[in-house]
Design an enzyme around this catalytic site. Structure first.
Site, PDB file in Angstrom:
ATOM      1  N   CYS A 121       0.816  -1.227   0.000  1.00 15.49           N
ATOM      2  CA  CYS A 121       0.000   0.000   0.000  1.00 15.49           C
ATOM      3  C   CYS A 121       0.843   1.268   0.000  1.00 15.49           C
ATOM      4  O   CYS A 121       0.382   2.316  -0.441  1.00 15.49           O
ATOM      5  CB  CYS A 121      -0.951   0.009   1.180  1.00 15.49           C
ATOM      6  SG  CYS A 121      -2.070  -1.395   1.145  1.00 15.49           S
ATOM      7  N   HIS A 270      -4.023   7.250   1.130  1.00 15.20           N
ATOM      8  CA  HIS A 270      -4.178   5.897   0.580  1.00 15.20           C
ATOM      9  C   HIS A 270      -5.618   5.435   0.831  1.00 15.20           C
ATOM     10  O   HIS A 270      -6.151   5.609   1.935  1.00 15.20           O
ATOM     11  CB  HIS A 270      -3.184   4.956   1.256  1.00 15.20           C
ATOM     12  CG  HIS A 270      -3.449   3.513   0.979  1.00 15.20           C
ATOM     13  ND1 HIS A 270      -3.610   3.024  -0.297  1.00 15.20           N
ATOM     14  CD2 HIS A 270      -3.611   2.452   1.816  1.00 15.20           C
ATOM     15  CE1 HIS A 270      -3.842   1.722  -0.238  1.00 15.20           C
ATOM     16  NE2 HIS A 270      -3.853   1.355   1.023  1.00 15.20           N
ATOM     17  N   ASN A 300      -9.934  -0.789  -2.559  1.00 17.48           N
ATOM     18  CA  ASN A 300      -8.513  -0.587  -2.281  1.00 17.48           C
ATOM     19  C   ASN A 300      -7.696  -1.160  -3.444  1.00 17.48           C
ATOM     20  O   ASN A 300      -7.678  -2.380  -3.645  1.00 17.48           O
ATOM     21  CB  ASN A 300      -8.158  -1.302  -0.962  1.00 17.48           C
ATOM     22  CG  ASN A 300      -6.705  -1.114  -0.560  1.00 17.48           C
ATOM     23  OD1 ASN A 300      -5.896  -0.586  -1.322  1.00 17.48           O
ATOM     24  ND2 ASN A 300      -6.366  -1.562   0.633  1.00 17.48           N
TER      25      ASN A 300
HETATM   26  N1  ACO Z   1     -19.440  -9.283   5.103  1.00 19.18           N
HETATM   27  C1  ACO Z   1     -20.130  -9.709   6.191  1.00 19.18           C
HETATM   28  N2  ACO Z   1     -19.537 -10.116   7.324  1.00 19.18           N
HETATM   29  C2  ACO Z   1     -18.194 -10.076   7.359  1.00 19.18           C
HETATM   30  C3  ACO Z   1     -17.421  -9.637   6.269  1.00 19.18           C
HETATM   31  C4  ACO Z   1     -18.096  -9.253   5.100  1.00 19.18           C
HETATM   32  N3  ACO Z   1     -17.441  -8.804   4.003  1.00 19.18           N
HETATM   33  N4  ACO Z   1     -16.130  -9.710   6.619  1.00 19.18           N
HETATM   34  C5  ACO Z   1     -16.093 -10.168   7.870  1.00 19.18           C
HETATM   35  N5  ACO Z   1     -17.332 -10.397   8.321  1.00 19.18           N
HETATM   36  C6  ACO Z   1     -17.755 -10.905   9.622  1.00 19.18           C
HETATM   37  C7  ACO Z   1     -16.664 -11.746  10.249  1.00 19.18           C
HETATM   38  O1  ACO Z   1     -16.719 -13.078   9.774  1.00 19.18           O
HETATM   39  C8  ACO Z   1     -17.018 -11.658  11.714  1.00 19.18           C
HETATM   40  O2  ACO Z   1     -18.073 -12.531  11.992  1.00 19.18           O
HETATM   41  P1  ACO Z   1     -18.114 -13.314  13.398  1.00 19.18           P
HETATM   42  O3  ACO Z   1     -18.207 -12.243  14.446  1.00 19.18           O
HETATM   43  O4  ACO Z   1     -19.348 -14.143  13.263  1.00 19.18           O
HETATM   44  O5  ACO Z   1     -16.836 -14.078  13.462  1.00 19.18           O
HETATM   45  C9  ACO Z   1     -17.559 -10.226  11.847  1.00 19.18           C
HETATM   46  O6  ACO Z   1     -17.931  -9.820  10.530  1.00 19.18           O
HETATM   47  C10 ACO Z   1     -16.558  -9.265  12.410  1.00 19.18           C
HETATM   48  O7  ACO Z   1     -15.307  -9.469  11.732  1.00 19.18           O
HETATM   49  P2  ACO Z   1     -14.092  -8.547  11.973  1.00 19.18           P
HETATM   50  O8  ACO Z   1     -12.973  -8.973  11.086  1.00 19.18           O
HETATM   51  O9  ACO Z   1     -13.819  -8.473  13.439  1.00 19.18           O
HETATM   52  O10 ACO Z   1     -14.699  -7.181  11.440  1.00 19.18           O
HETATM   53  P3  ACO Z   1     -14.223  -5.725  11.697  1.00 19.18           P
HETATM   54  O11 ACO Z   1     -15.313  -4.973  12.335  1.00 19.18           O
HETATM   55  O12 ACO Z   1     -12.854  -5.665  12.292  1.00 19.18           O
HETATM   56  O13 ACO Z   1     -14.106  -5.193  10.199  1.00 19.18           O
HETATM   57  C11 ACO Z   1     -12.438  -4.746   8.545  1.00 19.18           C
HETATM   58  C12 ACO Z   1     -13.205  -5.821   9.283  1.00 19.18           C
HETATM   59  C13 ACO Z   1     -13.420  -3.934   7.724  1.00 19.18           C
HETATM   60  C14 ACO Z   1     -11.455  -5.404   7.618  1.00 19.18           C
HETATM   61  C15 ACO Z   1     -11.760  -3.849   9.578  1.00 19.18           C
HETATM   62  O14 ACO Z   1     -11.031  -4.604  10.520  1.00 19.18           O
HETATM   63  C16 ACO Z   1     -10.837  -2.896   8.911  1.00 19.18           C
HETATM   64  O15 ACO Z   1     -11.253  -2.017   8.220  1.00 19.18           O
HETATM   65  N6  ACO Z   1      -9.548  -3.024   9.153  1.00 19.18           N
HETATM   66  C17 ACO Z   1      -8.551  -2.228   8.519  1.00 19.18           C
HETATM   67  C18 ACO Z   1      -7.863  -3.057   7.549  1.00 19.18           C
HETATM   68  C19 ACO Z   1      -7.870  -2.522   6.162  1.00 19.18           C
HETATM   69  O16 ACO Z   1      -8.495  -1.571   5.797  1.00 19.18           O
HETATM   70  N7  ACO Z   1      -7.125  -3.212   5.370  1.00 19.18           N
HETATM   71  C20 ACO Z   1      -7.036  -2.871   4.022  1.00 19.18           C
HETATM   72  C21 ACO Z   1      -5.835  -3.492   3.454  1.00 19.18           C
HETATM   73  S1  ACO Z   1      -4.443  -2.930   4.241  1.00 19.18           S
HETATM   74  C22 ACO Z   1      -4.175  -1.458   3.726  1.00 19.18           C
HETATM   75  O17 ACO Z   1      -4.333  -1.180   2.605  1.00 19.18           O
HETATM   76  C23 ACO Z   1      -3.778  -0.533   4.749  1.00 19.18           C
END
Ligand code: ACO
Length: 343
Positions: A121, A270, A300
């Site tokens: 990234c 980003h 992304n």
């Molecule tokens: N649709 C529906 N449910 C989902 C999805 C989806 N696409 N993805 C995950 N879930 C579910 C999971 O299975 C989990 O279910 P469970 O509680 O029954 O186990 C629940 O949602 C919560 O999952 P988490 O991973 O804890 O969700 P979170 O609220 O943390 O959101 C996310 C995930 C959006 C990825 C968040 O952590 C985030 O934005 N993190 C930043 C990472 C990022 O942006 N990375 C991008 C790439 S890196 C970069 O470019 C910097």
């Protein structure tokens, strides 16, 4: 001393739009438009068709940037290609793009050097730092910097992979970094890394420390488990570090150039997650209208997010000569970077 400025920008995204609902309808992923939008701001992304790779996406963006700069491929002295989705394990996408630009035949056989940057990234900012240094040192007059990704080929498009696969899209952006005697251009690029987090966001595919580096089945074919084949991440950890490092890096960029955040006309973040960016903007008290975004349309695109956003903002007439802009990125590695530019 010679300055380095951005003399041209270009971008390309493949035509196929994949909405959040398409992830459900086409791929059978158990998700919802509301879940994805609420956590990431993403509404749609683009997927390239089979047969198309990062160098081809990058070529479209590169030709647009060259045209805007009034240059031909043969005018280039160096190509820097940032991607985490190259065509092959090796060689990199840079040489494939170099050949696609026709730099090895006829009158254009200049054999322009090409280098790949593997910084995910923040790959674009690592590449920009390289181009800036090469131009300011006098080694190069015009450097092509490309960020391009073909994520769609390597996403786990099933419910198992939804946390990662719902975030990413394909696309390419490019800039030309050129020497100038004018008092403008790239004032500084600041980079950082924390390799203790290398496996927090990573796509292994193989482990070269193992013998064989990919497990073999009885017939001698490599077998890659889904955990190795696809990217995985600790999303909350990424979120937390991204907020801290991006806000710190933006302040560093301004302080190093004797500027304040108020002096900056536009902030280019980003595009990993709209919520991360809104959080950083709130922390730093940046007005929302100074922080353009397009993640809602493209998801992304990793190394391509910043050059796509730059090129779109130039095309819209919103980024104008004389403006002061800041760029910031954070991602796998962890690696991060920021830059300040007088446009
Ligand atoms: N649709 C529906 N449910 C989902 C999805 C989806 N696409 N993805 C995950 N879930 C579910 C999971 O299975 C989990 O279910 P469970 O509680 O029954 O186990 C629940 O949602 C919560 O999952 P988490 O991973 O804890 O969700 P979170 O609220 O943390 O959101 C996310 C995930 C959006 C990825 C968040 O952590 C985030 O934005 N993190 C930043 C990472 C990022 O942006 N990375 C991008 C790439 S890196 C970069 O470019 C910097």
């Amino acid at each position: 001393m010679t300055n380095a400025c951005i003399s041209g920008t270009g971008f390309y995204v493949p035509p196929r739009v994949v909405t959040n609902d398409d992830l459900i309808k086409t791929y059978g992923i158990e998700t919802s438009d509301a879940w994805i939008q609420q956590r990431t701001g993403i509404e749609a992304r683009r997927y390239a068709e089979a047969g198309i790779g990062s160098a081809e996406l990058g070529e479209h963006a590169a030709r647009a940037a060259l045209a805007q700069a009034g240059l031909e491929p043969v005018d280039l002295d160096l190509i820097v290609f940032a991607t985490l989705s190259p065509e092959f394990a090796f060689p990199g996408s840079g040489v494939i793009l170099q050949d696609r630009l026709g730099l090895n035949s006829g009158a254009n056989a200049k054999h322009v050097p090409a280098l790949d940057v593997r910084n995910q990234c923040s790959g674009f900012l690592y590449s920009l730092a390289t181009a800036n240094a090469m131009v300011r040192s006098g080694a190069c007059k015009h450097v092509l910097v490309v960020g391009a990704e073909t994520h769609s080929a390597a996403l786990d498009l099933s419910t198992r992979g939804r946390t990662v696969s719902s975030l990413f899209g394909d696309g390419a952006g490019a800039v030309i970094v050129s020497a100038t005697d004018d008092d403008k251009g790239i004032r500084g690029v600041h980079l950082g890394a924390d390799g203790s987090q290398a496996e927090t966001l990573c796509q292994r595919v193989w482990d070269i420390r193992e013998r064989p580096f990919i497990p073999l089945d009885d017939e001698g074919y490599g077998r890659v488990s889904p955990e190795f084949m696809y990217a995985h991440m600790d999303g909350r950890m990424v979120f937390k570090h991204a907020v801290a490092k991006m806000s710190g890096a933006l302040k560093t960029a301004c302080e190093a150039a004797d500027a304040t955040l108020d002096d900056v006309d536009l902030f280019f973040f980003h595009q990993a997650n709209l919520r991360i960016n809104q959080y950083v903007a709130e922390l730093l008290k940046l007005p929302a209208d100074k922080v353009p975004h397009n993640i809602e349309r493209y998801g992304n695109t990793t190394a391509a997010t910043l050059p796509i956003l730059l090129a779109e903002t130039v095309a819209e007439g919103r980024l104008k000569p004389g403006m002061k802009i800041a760029m910031v990125a954070f991602g796998s590695g962890f690696t991060w970077g920021s830059a300040l530019i007088d446009w």
